[in-house]
Design an enzyme around this catalytic site. Structure first.
Site, PDB file in Angstrom:
ATOM      1  N   GLU A  91       0.816  -1.215   0.000  1.00 23.48           N
ATOM      2  CA  GLU A  91       0.000   0.000   0.000  1.00 23.48           C
ATOM      3  C   GLU A  91       0.855   1.273   0.000  1.00 23.48           C
ATOM      4  O   GLU A  91       0.806   2.085   0.914  1.00 23.48           O
ATOM      5  CB  GLU A  91      -0.975  -0.036   1.185  1.00 23.48           C
ATOM      6  CG  GLU A  91      -1.996  -1.141   0.999  1.00 23.48           C
ATOM      7  CD  GLU A  91      -2.944  -1.323   2.162  1.00 23.48           C
ATOM      8  OE1 GLU A  91      -4.136  -1.581   1.911  1.00 23.48           O
ATOM      9  OE2 GLU A  91      -2.501  -1.222   3.314  1.00 23.48           O
TER      10      GLU A  91
ATOM     11  N   GLU B  58      -4.365 -10.375   0.262  1.00 22.30           N
ATOM     12  CA  GLU B  58      -5.198 -10.258   1.462  1.00 22.30           C
ATOM     13  C   GLU B  58      -6.629 -10.564   1.057  1.00 22.30           C
ATOM     14  O   GLU B  58      -7.122 -10.057   0.051  1.00 22.30           O
ATOM     15  CB  GLU B  58      -5.138  -8.848   2.064  1.00 22.30           C
ATOM     16  CG  GLU B  58      -3.802  -8.461   2.653  1.00 22.30           C
ATOM     17  CD  GLU B  58      -3.802  -7.050   3.226  1.00 22.30           C
ATOM     18  OE1 GLU B  58      -4.902  -6.552   3.571  1.00 22.30           O
ATOM     19  OE2 GLU B  58      -2.730  -6.449   3.337  1.00 22.30           O
TER      20      GLU B  58
END
Length: 970
Positions: free
Chosen positions: A424, A500
């Site tokens: 991220e 994820e």
């Protein structure tokens, strides 16, 4: 994507003259990174232990005199190393997910910058240290450190979860060596470490002094590939300085830099074959454990040793409830053993390289590893990624330093099959530079990074929390196209993983089975990594376990830090038990009525010789026969059908099921023989509808009613504390509440807005006939005309009373119901539960794969699932009958038609919904019993997709029944 370029005047950007902790460089003075190894014959002195410590509020509050060897630190306190000082009474930890806990003004940090000064004095253990070099090694320090030895400054470093070494041989003396360190909580490096975690500064990994005799190993790189077609491995070990490598089991004695190809057994996560070797130079002997394997992307599929692999993975932060990220070896070992026992075969090291000893364990026990760099800049996302360091060339040296320290430290681990650039961080030139450097240094491993949808710098297409429909489209290589045709074609040709998915926050995650079937159906879909391994609840004297906000943080993300498959004390949650069932590497299916079973080997490499199979035949939950099942050692992907034997007692009347199990045939390092790997249940004789029994006058039922209200007062002399009433409310789960950024409807919010937590009951009528009592009620929330018209029809069942419930919705309901059933209160003494149905743990419509039919016992207290943040929990599925009894055996029995969901707790749903920590729930003098015809699914919307349509509880005309009777003496 393109990000806005920084157009601020240069004078406000990083420039010479900044203090070292704000400079964007990675530091100065440290040695080049190199491979880690656990031991050698060179001496090693651990400097872990009690150090002198003082804390200042700012980076410049104290001068540097403390680094002088003669400084008197006797008035300071003591602090263990490794440790976080905030967990030892000096300040407090703080939790944020995305947002930086300081103003975003890179590379500057607040003046209020907690700074810990550390000192330790040590002696050299022997005279051997007087020859050769010595190195001080720091495995992990958060977030920036300045180091002195015997008054001489060694340098500074950043990169909290990466090693740093300093040459110190000329500074050492036989006794009285003084190591001094200044550690700052905030630094420019903090902008690169926004990793959804507790902010906890300190020296949290090992510190050691390493003797480097003349001719010791400076660095080494083990290249051990495997040719699956030839069945051979090729070994070459590069080393500076040169030496020799011996592998006795393979008869190899090679000069470093020399290659040899021999027949070997390959390494995989399923068969982690390692060969003991020794690397010997003129000054040092280093034990090696070599695993031969080759990783490649071929024809759009990620393969190891020529075979497609399927990740059954978890994301793992390093965490301990008392020690934070200071995790000891035995805790690491426990993690690995728990993973293996629950069929997990892969770990993504989110979002930084772990303690290096963890990777040794992954090599030895067998786990695929995505090794992720110590890098995340998520806090720039709310700012439109303005000034994002990964797209600013001035930060590139720091990014490359982090990439190099990860790759060089971990390059010799066969378990590491992909390098990950970080997490991220948006996109930018710095990430491209990292990818280029890694490819040049180690072309043997593919590169992963999720944050760039174009996949410009990577070899695998990775996503987070893509819903089931999108995952299926990706599996078909039919995902939404990229604007650029060349990039689109390149991405579409890549393998896909969910780095994820299935957010394990609170009760859940739901939808795992549906994901797994997609992974197994489409070759491109190569599995995923559940977020995450463990709840990060910190031990707290008042709250039990603390989460964001419990330490007085003004800015925090609450209990979002509690999102693991383990509770903080490492007790498996129901979510982990469910995941184990869903990802079983052996599929057992069949037809119970025909007494046939089909065994499919779902391993990628292992045959079934390590497993033993057995069967049990049960009637009404009681075993009547069992035996072994002869299954040949099927190879990967192979399947066969077997006939089950006819057991003695198969003619016994009642519902009957086969249970077929696969267990370890012999002890493994991670579990003993007999450990269950896979199982299934097959219906042999289906359940017959319960017989209503003779219908006589209601007065003969042994039940008493209040004829004014129609409420049940007692059954067989057992008093009702609260009579049965229609119930639709549950304490919303984290997944019911959902995440703000999720596009799906967040049902917890909708339910509260509609008022389902405060429905009102209006008695419409009470009619008593010769053989029945009929009560009609209207159940509705205030301020709306929506309602559920409920009819309770009571009749006698001989020694008990039968209730038939009919529910008719009124109005156009805009949402599914949380639950639909009846709730009643019984005396607190009835604390022993027994039931025939699903168990042993909790289950919900989309988390029930691990629920198996049987007879189960528990205390009411043990029925509760202790989520760190209290919420709906503890339901048992497919219950045929349930009993609550006291110590003398007296109590209540409930039988359902059809099967029902059974929940019992010592507090009301309203109490559960109001609680914020486990200690908020205090047992009362009533046990509240929920007998539900249906319940809403769970989903994964705390960060992922919501409940799949087939698991939603729609408001619709419904009828169900229960029979209640007293058991034991009245």
């Amino acid at each position: 994507m393109d990000h806005p370029q920084d157009d601020r005047p240069y004078s406000s950007l990083p420039h010479p003259g900044l203090p070292y902790y704000e400079d964007v460089s990675p530091g100065h003075g440290s040695l080049p990174p190199r491979a880690w190894y656990a031991s050698s014959d060179a001496a090693r002195l651990s400097l872990n232990g009690l150090w002198r410590f003082r804390l200042a509020a700012t980076a410049t509050a104290e001068d540097e005199s403390f680094a002088h060897p003669d400084f008197d630190a006797s008035g300071w306190g003591e602090l263990p190393v490794p440790a976080h000082w905030v967990l030892h009474g000096h300040g407090a930890p703080a939790y944020t997910n995305t947002l930086y806990p300081f103003p975003v003004d890179p590379p500057h940090v607040p003046t209020e910058n907690p700074t810990g000064d550390h000192r330790v004095t040590f002696d050299l253990p022997s005279a051997d240290w007087e020859s050769g070099e010595a190195v001080l090694r720091f495995e992990g320090v958060e977030s920036c450190a300045r180091v002195w030895l015997n008054g001489r400054e060694l340098g500074t470093f950043k990169g909290s979860r990466l090693p740093h070494e300093f040459a110190v041989g000329e500074l050492l003396r036989p006794t009285g060596n003084v190591l001094a360190m200044r550690v700052h909580q905030w630094s420019s490096g903090s902008y690169l470490e926004d990793q959804d975690q507790w902010w906890m500064p300190g020296i949290f990994r090992d510190v050691a002094l390493l003797h480097r005799p003349e001719g010791a190993v400076a660095d080494h790189f083990v290249h051990a590939s495997y040719d699956h077609a030839a069945g051979t491995g090729t070994l070459r070990v590069d080393c500076e300085p040169g030496g020799r490598v011996t592998v006795p089991e393979l008869g190899l004695d090679l000069a470093t830099g020399e290659s040899a190809t021999v027949a070997v057994e390959p390494w995989s996560a399923e068969v982690p074959r390692l060969y003991d070797a020794v690397l010997a130079t003129a000054g040092e002997r280093v034990p090696l454990r070599i695993g031969f394997r080759t990783v490649a992307v071929e024809d759009g599929v990620l393969k190891v040793n020529g075979r497609r692999i399927l990740f059954r993975g978890v994301n793992r932060h390093e965490f301990h409830p008392e020690h934070g990220r200071a995790v000891d070896l035995e805790t690491m070992r426990r993690d690995v053993e728990l993973m293996k026992r629950h069929n997990i075969n892969a770990v993504r090291t989110s979002h930084y390289p772990p303690h290096p000893a963890f990777l040794d364990l992954c090599d030895a026990y067998g786990l695929w590893v995505i090794d992720e760099c110590d890098l995340e800049t998520h806090g720039f996302a709310p700012l439109g990624w303005r000034r994002n360091p990964v797209d600013d060339d001035r930060w590139t040296p720091a990014l490359l330093d982090r990439a190099a320290r990860m790759v060089e430290r971990d390059k010799n681990h066969p378990a590491v099959v992909l390098w990950s650039l970080g997490n991220e961080c948006g996109t930018g030139r710095g990430l491209s530079a990292m990818a280029g450097w890694i490819r040049d240094r180690d072309p043997s491993r593919p590169i992963h990074y999720e944050g760039d949808r174009s996949c410009a710098d990577v070899d695998v297409y990775s996503r987070m929390y893509a819903d089931h429909a999108e995952v299926e489209r990706i599996g078909q290589r039919a995902e939404s196209p990229l604007p650029d045709a060349e990039s689109d074609a390149a991405r579409r040709a890549m393998p896909f993983i969910q780095c994820e998915y299935a957010h394990a926050m609170g009760n859940g995650p739901g939808g795992l089975s549906e994901y797994q079937r997609l992974f197994e159906t489409y070759e491109r879909l190569q599995g995923g990594f559940v977020w995450e391994w463990i709840d990060h609840g910190l031990a707290h004297p008042e709250h039990g376990y603390a989460y964001g906000g419990d330490f007085g943080e003004e800015l925090h993300d609450g209990h979002f830090v509690c999102d693991g498959l383990l509770f903080p004390d490492r007790t498996p949650s129901p979510g982990l038990v469910e995941y184990k069932k869903v990802i079983e590497p052996v599929r057992i299916e069949g037809d119970g009525r025909a007494a046939t079973v089909r065994i499919t080997n779902g391993y990628n490499f292992a045959d079934l010789s390590g497993l033993a199979f057995g069967w049990t035949y049960e009637v009404e939950g009681a075993p009547v026969g069992e035996g072994e099942l002869a299954v040949p050692p099927l190879g990967p992907g192979e399947a066969m059908e077997l006939k089950l034997p006819e057991p003695v007692g198969a003619d016994r009347p009642g519902e009957a099921v086969w249970t077929v199990r696969a267990v370890l045939a012999r002890d493994e390092p991670w579990a003993e023989a007999g450990h269950e790997v896979a199982w299934t249940q097959l219906t042999a004789v289906p359940r017959a509808e319960p017989v209503v029994g003779r219908r006589v006058a209601l007065a003969d039922s042994g039940a008493e009613f209040d004829l004014r209200t129609g409420e049940l007062v007692s059954v067989g002399g057992l008093e009702m504390v609260s009579p049965p009433r229609l119930d639709v409310w549950r304490a919303p789960t984290d997944n019911d509440e959902g995440a703000e950024w999720q596009p799906d409807t967040r049902w917890g919010t909708v339910w509260r807005k509609l008022g389902l937590h405060r429905v009102q009951h209006r008695l419409v009528s009470v009619e008593r006939g010769a053989e029945e009592l009929v009560i009609v009620s209207r159940v509705a929330p205030a301020a709306t005309d929506l309602a559920l018209l409920s009819t309770f029809r009571w009749t006698s069942d001989g020694d008990g009373v039968r209730l038939v419930v009919s529910v008719e919705p009124e109005g156009d309901w805009p949402c599914p119901l949380p639950r639909l059933g009846v709730r009643l209160g019984v005396p607190a003494e009835l604390g022993l539960a027994r039931w025939y149905g699903g168990g042993p743990g909790e289950a919900y419509p989309d988390t029930r794969a691990a629920s198996r039919l049987g007879r189960w016992t528990s205390t009411v207290d043990a029925l509760q699932t202790p989520y760190v943040y209290p919420q709906e929990n503890g339901a048992r599925a497919d219950v045929r009958w349930a009993e609550l009894r006291d110590e003398a055996g007296r109590g209540l029995r409930v039988e359902g038609a059809p099967e029902f969901w059974f929940t019992a707790r010592r507090w009301t749903t309203e109490d559960l919904a109001a609680a914020h920590h486990r200690p908020d729930l205090r047992p009362a003098d009533t046990i509240w019993l929920n007998l539900d015809h249906a319940v809403q699914g769970i989903g994964s919307q705390s960060c992922g997709p919501g409940v799949l349509p087939q698991h939603e509880l729609k408001a619709a005309p419904t009828e169900f029944s229960f029979t209640l009777r007293a058991v034991g003496s009245a």
